[in-house]
Design a protein around this motif. Structure first.
Motif, PDB file in Angstrom:
ATOM      1  N   MET A   1       1.315  -1.220  -0.154  1.00  0.00           N
ATOM      2  CA  MET A   1       0.252   0.231  -0.187  1.00  0.00           C
ATOM      3  C   MET A   1       0.750   1.521   0.781  1.00  0.00           C
ATOM      4  O   MET A   1       1.886   1.148   0.884  1.00  0.00           O
ATOM      5  N   PRO A   2       0.268   1.878  -1.327  1.00  0.00           N
ATOM      6  CA  PRO A   2       1.130   3.374  -1.107  1.00  0.00           C
ATOM      7  C   PRO A   2       1.218   4.568  -0.300  1.00  0.00           C
ATOM      8  O   PRO A   2       0.162   4.378   0.536  1.00  0.00           O
ATOM      9  N   ILE A   3       2.190   4.452   0.728  1.00  0.00           N
ATOM     10  CA  ILE A   3       2.543   5.907   1.674  1.00  0.00           C
ATOM     11  C   ILE A   3       2.889   6.868   1.545  1.00  0.00           C
ATOM     12  O   ILE A   3       2.257   8.168   1.902  1.00  0.00           O
ATOM     13  N   ILE A   4       3.347   7.140   0.666  1.00  0.00           N
ATOM     14  CA  ILE A   4       4.170   8.556  -0.001  1.00  0.00           C
ATOM     15  C   ILE A   4       3.769   8.214  -1.748  1.00  0.00           C
ATOM     16  O   ILE A   4       4.318   7.166  -2.335  1.00  0.00           O
ATOM     17  N   GLU A   5       3.154   9.171  -2.355  1.00  0.00           N
ATOM     18  CA  GLU A   5       3.088   9.105  -3.099  1.00  0.00           C
ATOM     19  C   GLU A   5       2.965  10.791  -4.187  1.00  0.00           C
ATOM     20  O   GLU A   5       2.774  11.253  -3.800  1.00  0.00           O
ATOM     21  N   ILE A   6       3.856  10.542  -5.192  1.00  0.00           N
ATOM     22  CA  ILE A   6       5.127  11.570  -5.988  1.00  0.00           C
ATOM     23  C   ILE A   6       4.219  11.593  -6.769  1.00  0.00           C
ATOM     24  O   ILE A   6       4.415  11.101  -7.708  1.00  0.00           O
ATOM     25  N   LYS A   7       3.898  13.291  -7.353  1.00  0.00           N
ATOM     26  CA  LYS A   7       4.148  13.391  -8.606  1.00  0.00           C
ATOM     27  C   LYS A   7       4.255  14.585  -9.439  1.00  0.00           C
ATOM     28  O   LYS A   7       4.103  15.247  -8.349  1.00  0.00           O
ATOM     29  N   ASP A   8       4.655  14.434 -10.769  1.00  0.00           N
ATOM     30  CA  ASP A   8       5.177  15.602 -11.600  1.00  0.00           C
ATOM     31  C   ASP A   8       6.522  16.114 -10.557  1.00  0.00           C
ATOM     32  O   ASP A   8       6.400  17.083 -10.538  1.00  0.00           O
ATOM     33  N   LEU A   9       7.178  15.675  -9.576  1.00  0.00           N
ATOM     34  CA  LEU A   9       8.257  16.550  -8.798  1.00  0.00           C
ATOM     35  C   LEU A   9       9.595  16.915  -9.797  1.00  0.00           C
ATOM     36  O   LEU A   9       9.735  16.381 -10.475  1.00  0.00           O
ATOM     37  N   ASN A  10       9.209  19.093  -9.773  1.00  0.00           N
ATOM     38  CA  ASN A  10      10.821  18.937 -10.774  1.00  0.00           C
ATOM     39  C   ASN A  10      11.751  19.726  -9.253  1.00  0.00           C
ATOM     40  O   ASN A  10      10.846  20.476  -8.561  1.00  0.00           O
ATOM     41  N   VAL A  11      12.192  19.497  -9.057  1.00  0.00           N
ATOM     42  CA  VAL A  11      13.394  20.933  -8.687  1.00  0.00           C
ATOM     43  C   VAL A  11      15.010  21.104  -9.142  1.00  0.00           C
ATOM     44  O   VAL A  11      15.273  20.506 -10.367  1.00  0.00           O
ATOM     45  N   HIS A  12      14.186  22.945  -8.721  1.00  0.00           N
ATOM     46  CA  HIS A  12      15.809  23.032  -9.536  1.00  0.00           C
ATOM     47  C   HIS A  12      16.305  24.450  -9.034  1.00  0.00           C
ATOM     48  O   HIS A  12      15.601  24.858  -7.289  1.00  0.00           O
ATOM     49  N   PHE A  13      17.746  24.018  -8.747  1.00  0.00           N
ATOM     50  CA  PHE A  13      18.532  24.868  -7.628  1.00  0.00           C
ATOM     51  C   PHE A  13      18.615  26.292  -9.173  1.00  0.00           C
ATOM     52  O   PHE A  13      19.711  26.128  -9.277  1.00  0.00           O
ATOM     53  N   GLY A  14      18.366  26.900  -8.719  1.00  0.00           N
ATOM     54  CA  GLY A  14      18.720  27.981  -9.614  1.00  0.00           C
ATOM     55  C   GLY A  14      18.726  27.639 -10.982  1.00  0.00           C
ATOM     56  O   GLY A  14      17.427  27.375 -11.734  1.00  0.00           O
ATOM     57  N   GLU A  15      19.396  27.806 -12.344  1.00  0.00           N
ATOM     58  CA  GLU A  15      19.426  26.983 -13.410  1.00  0.00           C
ATOM     59  C   GLU A  15      19.420  25.490 -13.744  1.00  0.00           C
ATOM     60  O   GLU A  15      19.047  25.191 -14.702  1.00  0.00           O
ATOM     61  N   ASN A  16      19.745  24.696 -12.408  1.00  0.00           N
ATOM     62  CA  ASN A  16      19.898  23.914 -13.012  1.00  0.00           C
ATOM     63  C   ASN A  16      18.882  23.048 -12.231  1.00  0.00           C
ATOM     64  O   ASN A  16      18.173  23.123 -11.129  1.00  0.00           O
ATOM     65  N   HIS A  17      18.527  21.993 -13.184  1.00  0.00           N
ATOM     66  CA  HIS A  17      16.996  21.581 -13.151  1.00  0.00           C
ATOM     67  C   HIS A  17      17.397  19.938 -12.709  1.00  0.00           C
ATOM     68  O   HIS A  17      17.896  18.990 -13.580  1.00  0.00           O
ATOM     69  N   ALA A  18      17.421  19.721 -11.233  1.00  0.00           N
ATOM     70  CA  ALA A  18      18.184  19.141 -11.034  1.00  0.00           C
ATOM     71  C   ALA A  18      17.327  17.504 -10.924  1.00  0.00           C
ATOM     72  O   ALA A  18      17.161  16.334 -10.624  1.00  0.00           O
ATOM     73  N   LEU A  19      15.976  17.673 -10.108  1.00  0.00           N
ATOM     74  CA  LEU A  19      14.874  16.830 -10.745  1.00  0.00           C
ATOM     75  C   LEU A  19      14.033  16.534 -11.804  1.00  0.00           C
ATOM     76  O   LEU A  19      13.621  17.865 -11.438  1.00  0.00           O
ATOM     77  N   LYS A  20      13.929  15.707 -13.086  1.00  0.00           N
ATOM     78  CA  LYS A  20      12.419  16.314 -13.808  1.00  0.00           C
ATOM     79  C   LYS A  20      11.733  15.050 -13.612  1.00  0.00           C
ATOM     80  O   LYS A  20      12.239  14.137 -14.308  1.00  0.00           O
ATOM     81  N   ASN A  21      10.848  15.685 -13.338  1.00  0.00           N
ATOM     82  CA  ASN A  21       9.299  14.714 -13.654  1.00  0.00           C
ATOM     83  C   ASN A  21       9.215  13.858 -13.106  1.00  0.00           C
ATOM     84  O   ASN A  21       8.851  12.747 -13.601  1.00  0.00           O
ATOM     85  N   VAL A  22       9.662  13.481 -11.598  1.00  0.00           N
ATOM     86  CA  VAL A  22       9.391  12.558 -11.365  1.00  0.00           C
ATOM     87  C   VAL A  22       8.138  12.112 -10.675  1.00  0.00           C
ATOM     88  O   VAL A  22       7.261  12.569  -9.799  1.00  0.00           O
ATOM     89  N   THR A  23       7.249  10.968 -11.003  1.00  0.00           N
ATOM     90  CA  THR A  23       6.803  10.193 -10.227  1.00  0.00           C
ATOM     91  C   THR A  23       6.314   8.812  -9.815  1.00  0.00           C
ATOM     92  O   THR A  23       7.080   7.792 -10.768  1.00  0.00           O
ATOM     93  N   MET A  24       6.143   8.430  -8.945  1.00  0.00           N
ATOM     94  CA  MET A  24       6.590   7.709  -8.049  1.00  0.00           C
ATOM     95  C   MET A  24       5.468   7.418  -7.276  1.00  0.00           C
ATOM     96  O   MET A  24       5.633   8.573  -6.104  1.00  0.00           O
ATOM     97  N   SER A  25       5.583   5.997  -6.276  1.00  0.00           N
ATOM     98  CA  SER A  25       4.403   5.485  -5.332  1.00  0.00           C
ATOM     99  C   SER A  25       5.431   5.023  -4.092  1.00  0.00           C
ATOM    100  O   SER A  25       6.196   3.476  -4.836  1.00  0.00           O
ATOM    101  N   LEU A  26       5.565   5.487  -2.801  1.00  0.00           N
ATOM    102  CA  LEU A  26       6.745   4.491  -2.467  1.00  0.00           C
ATOM    103  C   LEU A  26       5.801   3.278  -1.362  1.00  0.00           C
ATOM    104  O   LEU A  26       4.236   4.213  -0.574  1.00  0.00           O
ATOM    105  N   ASP A  27       5.747   2.332  -0.726  1.00  0.00           N
ATOM    106  CA  ASP A  27       5.286   1.903   0.118  1.00  0.00           C
ATOM    107  C   ASP A  27       4.929   1.377   0.958  1.00  0.00           C
ATOM    108  O   ASP A  27       6.697   1.795   1.703  1.00  0.00           O
ATOM    109  N   LYS A  28       4.334   1.454   1.799  1.00  0.00           N
ATOM    110  CA  LYS A  28       4.108   1.746   3.575  1.00  0.00           C
ATOM    111  C   LYS A  28       5.222  -0.148   3.729  1.00  0.00           C
ATOM    112  O   LYS A  28       5.003  -0.899   3.332  1.00  0.00           O
ATOM    113  N   ASN A  29       5.955   0.413   4.986  1.00  0.00           N
ATOM    114  CA  ASN A  29       6.939  -0.734   5.595  1.00  0.00           C
ATOM    115  C   ASN A  29       7.401  -1.637   5.006  1.00  0.00           C
ATOM    116  O   ASN A  29       7.754  -2.619   4.341  1.00  0.00           O
TER     117      ASN A  29
END
Lengths: 259, 249
Positions: free
Chosen positions: A1-29
């Protein structure tokens, strides 16, 4: 069963696009391992889960991380509350310059003790002692330190200090614990102890671990995610990833032919 | 830039050694068959020599595989290749042993009066030799489809064994003087049938090495004479499966 659901995660550090469209779910236990070459965004990713990147100037996080049904990046969410629920252990053991007891008692003293209904209350001296003992036992450190709780945490070995940091994270009863390369500064024996501990902890917690050690990911995790230059390349059951990855990039990385 | 050059070289050496061993095993079966079918007793020594060399290579390759596992911690395709090498050297060694067993009974066939040809041993031997050849080729060329095809031919070998068994039995009943050579012929047919099984084992490992799929017993055995003679274990449902599904199976 997913406890964490990540949808379209994008992270920028200034100009640097560090994470690109990350989508995934992490299961409990379950233990989820994050692998990938240096600079691929592993640490950035794990630090998003308890909003540690908020502390970095110029960091912009877009997308959603839903934990237990609510988006931790919603405007009304206090990051401190998130970090009570999602503990973190870092690469280098970083105990406070205090006694062993005080290291573990620090968070419950500030935040109070988490009750069964999820609310906190101020801890009595007895309750605090019980919590410290429970946390140290859970982190498999109690037998080694029970006679010297008043001594400085710096008198402990590196492996013991790391388990102390785990006990410290457990003391406020989080649901999820994030480990950012927890064994990279430890010797093989201390590493083995932490790995045993991780497997024991997953009965009660959800664990996410960033590791450079491929065999460690294969040994301890249920699922493995492979990141490369900010992208989630492959995510699946660990056995499958290490026996027959579906992507050539993953195979190249785990067989040591790249990165 | 390619990294892990030493590891890459070790894998290459391993591959060459297994290919050499496989080629020798193929050669030993060919020569053993030639010895009994064409009456060329001088080939016995050659088969014995090959058997010894195959055994030496088995020991060497096993050591190489263990060294690589211990020192290089291989995963994914590399680990599948090494596990395949470790498994198929046993099959290749057995093939070499059976070739040697075949030439050992040559003397006992001297009085067989051409029984070898009458009971279709040459045909069976030819088919088995081609299976060993193709198993070796499937390994060298990493060809899972060629490996899968071996199983159909194994069914044919099983049928031939059955036919030969009955034929020799009939000859022996008709002429008790043929009992000794008849039994030895049945032994040869049995050795050939076992060699075909080992070729299939190699094929199965090649499929796993290339695709990570484990073959379903159904794929392996479609029609076997022993089905009527002994209880067949219950087969798992579905098609081939991967290692992480094994426990569920």
């Amino acid at each position: 069963m997913p406890i964490i659901e990540i949808k379209d995660l994008n992270v920028h550090f200034g100009e640097n696009h560090a994470l690109k469209n990350v989508t995934m779910s992490l299961d409990k236990n379950q233990i989820t391992a994050i692998i990938g070459p240096s600079g691929c965004g592993k640490s950035t990713y794990i630090r998003c889960i308890n909003r540690m990147n908020d502390l970095i100037p110029g960091c912009k996080v877009e997308g959603e991380i839903v934990v237990d049904g609510s988006n931790i990046y919603a405007k009304d969410v206090d990051p401190v509350d998130i970090r009570k629920k999602i503990g973190m252990v870092f690469q280098k053991p970083n105990p406070f310059p205090k006694s062993i007891f005080e290291n573990v008692a620090y968070a419950p003293k500030i935040h109070g003790l988490v009750q069964k209904d999820g609310k906190s209350k101020k801890a009595t001296k007895n309750e605090l002692e019980e919590t410290v003992e429970w946390s140290l036992r859970r982190a498999a450190l109690w037998e080694e330190v029970k006679d010297r709780l008043g001594k400085s945490a710096y008198t402990l070995s590196g492996g013991q200090q790391q388990r102390l940091c785990i006990a410290r994270a457990l003391a406020i009863k989080p649901e999820i614990i994030l480990f950012d390369e927890p064994c990279s500064a430890l010797d093989p024996i201390a590493t083995a102890k932490i790995e045993d501990l991780l497997i024991d902890l997953k009965k009660d917690y959800t664990v996410v671990i960033v590791t450079h050690n491929m065999q460690q990911a294969a040994r301890v995790s249920d699922k493995t995610a492979y990141f490369y230059i900010g992208e989630l390349i492959e995510y699946g059951i660990t056995e499958q990833i290490f026996e027959k990855p579906t992507k050539e990039l993953t195979e190249k990385y785990i067989t040591g032919r790249m990165g | 830039m390619t990294s892990r050059i030493i590891f890459q070289n070790e894998l290459e050496t391993l591959n060459q050694d297994v290919s050499t061993m496989a080629t020798l095993a193929r050669e030993s079966v060919g020569k053993a068959v030639q010895c009994i079918v064409n009456h060329e007793p001088e080939l016995r020594e050659e088969v014995e020599r090959l058997d010894k060399e195959i055994y030496r290579l088995e020991q060497l390759i096993e050591k190489r595989c263990l060294d690589i596992i211990g020192l290089q911690t291989p995963v994914a395709g590399d680990l599948r290749t090494i596990s395949t090498c470790l498994k198929i050297i046993t099959d290749l060694d057995r093939i070499g042993r059976y070739a040697s067993d075949i030439v050992e009974v040559y003397d006992c066939l001297a009085s067989s009066n051409g029984l070898v040809r009458q009971v279709n041993i040459p045909n069976m031997a030819e088919l088995v030799t081609s299976m060993v050849e193709d198993a070796v080729k499937a390994f060298i060329e990493r060809d899972p489809e060629a490996a899968r095809e071996l199983f159909e031919r194994d069914d044919e070998i099983d049928r031939l064994y059955d036919t030969n068994f009955r034929a020799v039995l009939t000859y022996m009943m008709e002429n008790p003087h043929l009992i000794s050579s008849g039994i030895h012929l049945i032994l040869i047919a049995r050795y050939l049938e076992r060699i075909a099984d080992h070729s299939c084992n190699i094929g199965e490992r090649v499929v796993y090495m290339v695709t990570a799929e484990r073959m379903n017993p159904k794929e392996r055995k479609k029609d076997h004479k022993l089905n009527t003679m002994c209880e067949v274990p219950k087969e798992p449902d579905g098609d081939s499966y991967s290692a992480h599904e094994l426990e569920e199976k």
